[in-house]
Scaffold this motif. Structure first.
Motif, PDB file in Angstrom:
ATOM      1  N   PRO A  99      27.658 -39.358  -1.395  1.00 17.78           N
ATOM      2  CA  PRO A  99      26.868 -40.579  -1.195  1.00 17.78           C
ATOM      3  C   PRO A  99      25.438 -40.509  -1.736  1.00 17.78           C
ATOM      4  O   PRO A  99      24.937 -41.505  -2.266  1.00 17.78           O
ATOM      5  CB  PRO A  99      26.880 -40.766   0.321  1.00 17.78           C
ATOM      6  N   GLU A 100      24.788 -39.349  -1.636  1.00 13.96           N
ATOM      7  CA  GLU A 100      23.396 -39.266  -2.110  1.00 13.96           C
ATOM      8  C   GLU A 100      23.273 -39.509  -3.613  1.00 13.96           C
ATOM      9  O   GLU A 100      22.223 -39.935  -4.093  1.00 13.96           O
ATOM     10  CB  GLU A 100      22.734 -37.946  -1.694  1.00 13.96           C
ATOM     11  N   LEU A 101      24.322 -39.272  -4.382  1.00 10.16           N
ATOM     12  CA  LEU A 101      24.341 -39.595  -5.813  1.00 10.16           C
ATOM     13  C   LEU A 101      24.992 -40.952  -6.041  1.00 10.16           C
ATOM     14  O   LEU A 101      24.508 -41.767  -6.832  1.00 10.16           O
ATOM     15  CB  LEU A 101      25.107 -38.523  -6.609  1.00 10.16           C
ATOM     16  N   ALA A 102      26.093 -41.200  -5.364  1.00 10.09           N
ATOM     17  CA  ALA A 102      26.891 -42.396  -5.619  1.00 10.09           C
ATOM     18  C   ALA A 102      26.168 -43.689  -5.242  1.00 10.09           C
ATOM     19  O   ALA A 102      26.205 -44.664  -6.002  1.00 10.09           O
ATOM     20  CB  ALA A 102      28.218 -42.302  -4.872  1.00 10.09           C
ATOM     21  N   ILE A 103      25.509 -43.723  -4.106  1.00  6.97           N
ATOM     22  CA  ILE A 103      24.867 -44.964  -3.650  1.00  6.97           C
ATOM     23  C   ILE A 103      23.805 -45.450  -4.634  1.00  6.97           C
ATOM     24  O   ILE A 103      23.816 -46.627  -5.020  1.00  6.97           O
ATOM     25  CB  ILE A 103      24.320 -44.824  -2.214  1.00  6.97           C
ATOM     26  N   PRO A 104      22.869 -44.598  -5.085  1.00  5.83           N
ATOM     27  CA  PRO A 104      21.886 -45.095  -6.057  1.00  5.83           C
ATOM     28  C   PRO A 104      22.510 -45.590  -7.363  1.00  5.83           C
ATOM     29  O   PRO A 104      22.047 -46.588  -7.934  1.00  5.83           O
ATOM     30  CB  PRO A 104      20.983 -43.883  -6.309  1.00  5.83           C
ATOM     31  N   LEU A 105      23.571 -44.940  -7.840  1.00  9.76           N
ATOM     32  CA  LEU A 105      24.222 -45.385  -9.074  1.00  9.76           C
ATOM     33  C   LEU A 105      24.976 -46.704  -8.850  1.00  9.76           C
ATOM     34  O   LEU A 105      24.938 -47.606  -9.691  1.00  9.76           O
ATOM     35  CB  LEU A 105      25.162 -44.308  -9.612  1.00  9.76           C
ATOM     36  N   TYR A 106      25.631 -46.833  -7.711  1.00  8.89           N
ATOM     37  CA  TYR A 106      26.316 -48.079  -7.348  1.00  8.89           C
ATOM     38  C   TYR A 106      25.309 -49.233  -7.271  1.00  8.89           C
ATOM     39  O   TYR A 106      25.527 -50.314  -7.829  1.00  8.89           O
ATOM     40  CB  TYR A 106      27.039 -47.876  -6.009  1.00  8.89           C
ATOM     41  N   GLU A 107      24.189 -48.992  -6.619  1.00 12.65           N
ATOM     42  CA  GLU A 107      23.159 -50.033  -6.493  1.00 12.65           C
ATOM     43  C   GLU A 107      22.517 -50.356  -7.836  1.00 12.65           C
ATOM     44  O   GLU A 107      22.213 -51.510  -8.122  1.00 12.65           O
ATOM     45  CB  GLU A 107      22.117 -49.611  -5.460  1.00 12.65           C
TER      46      GLU A 107
END
Length: 148
Positions: A99-107
């Motif tokens: 999540p710490e990588l995925a959330i910023p890329l998703y956003e």
């Protein structure tokens, strides 16, 4: 990043029986983020999806993009796209981004679409979601930034 893109006449996502995102004509995007993905992958996917000509023109040819038709995107985070089923029967998700990588890329992906003038609806990252759609065509395309 891996995206399963479905041309839809309508789509919505519910969490605990409450609609949290809904679109009419446009694209449902199921977006998986790999542990090695970067902003470069976001940019590549934004260009491909925003310019993907999978909507029919006056002659019925797939010649128009989401921007051409004024459509919207429903983007759903989907870590299971990186499920590895080579060993056994239980998928391994070790290649899916944390999540710490995925959330910023998703956003960043969602914000990039909005900056291109494409309305975006979303679910909730990590939530148990129920997605419903009417696949128009049906048209379904898969884009994997690892294969660019």
């Amino acid at each position: 990043m891996k995206a399963v893109i479905q041309r839809v006449s309508q789509a919505k996502v519910e969490i605990q029986q409450q609609t949290v995102g809904e679109i009419q004509q446009g694209l449902l995007v199921l977006l998986g983020i790999h542990e090695e993905d970067t902003q470069e992958d976001v940019g590549y996917l934004l260009r491909k999806i925003s310019q993907l000509r999978i909507f029919s023109d006056e002659q019925g040819k797939l010649n128009l993009s989401i921007q051409d038709i004024g459509g919207a995107v429903l983007n759903i985070s989907q870590f299971t796209l990186y499920g590895d089923t080579k060993k056994g029967n239980r998928p391994s998700f070790v290649k899916a981004a944390r999540p710490e990588l995925a959330i910023p890329l998703y956003e960043a992906f969602n914000q990039g679409l909005r900056e291109l003038g494409i309305p975006v609806a979303t679910g909730e990252f990590g939530a148990d979601m129920q997605v419903s759609l009417t696949n128009d065509g049906p048209v379904t395309i898969i884009i994997d930034t690892r294969e660019k």
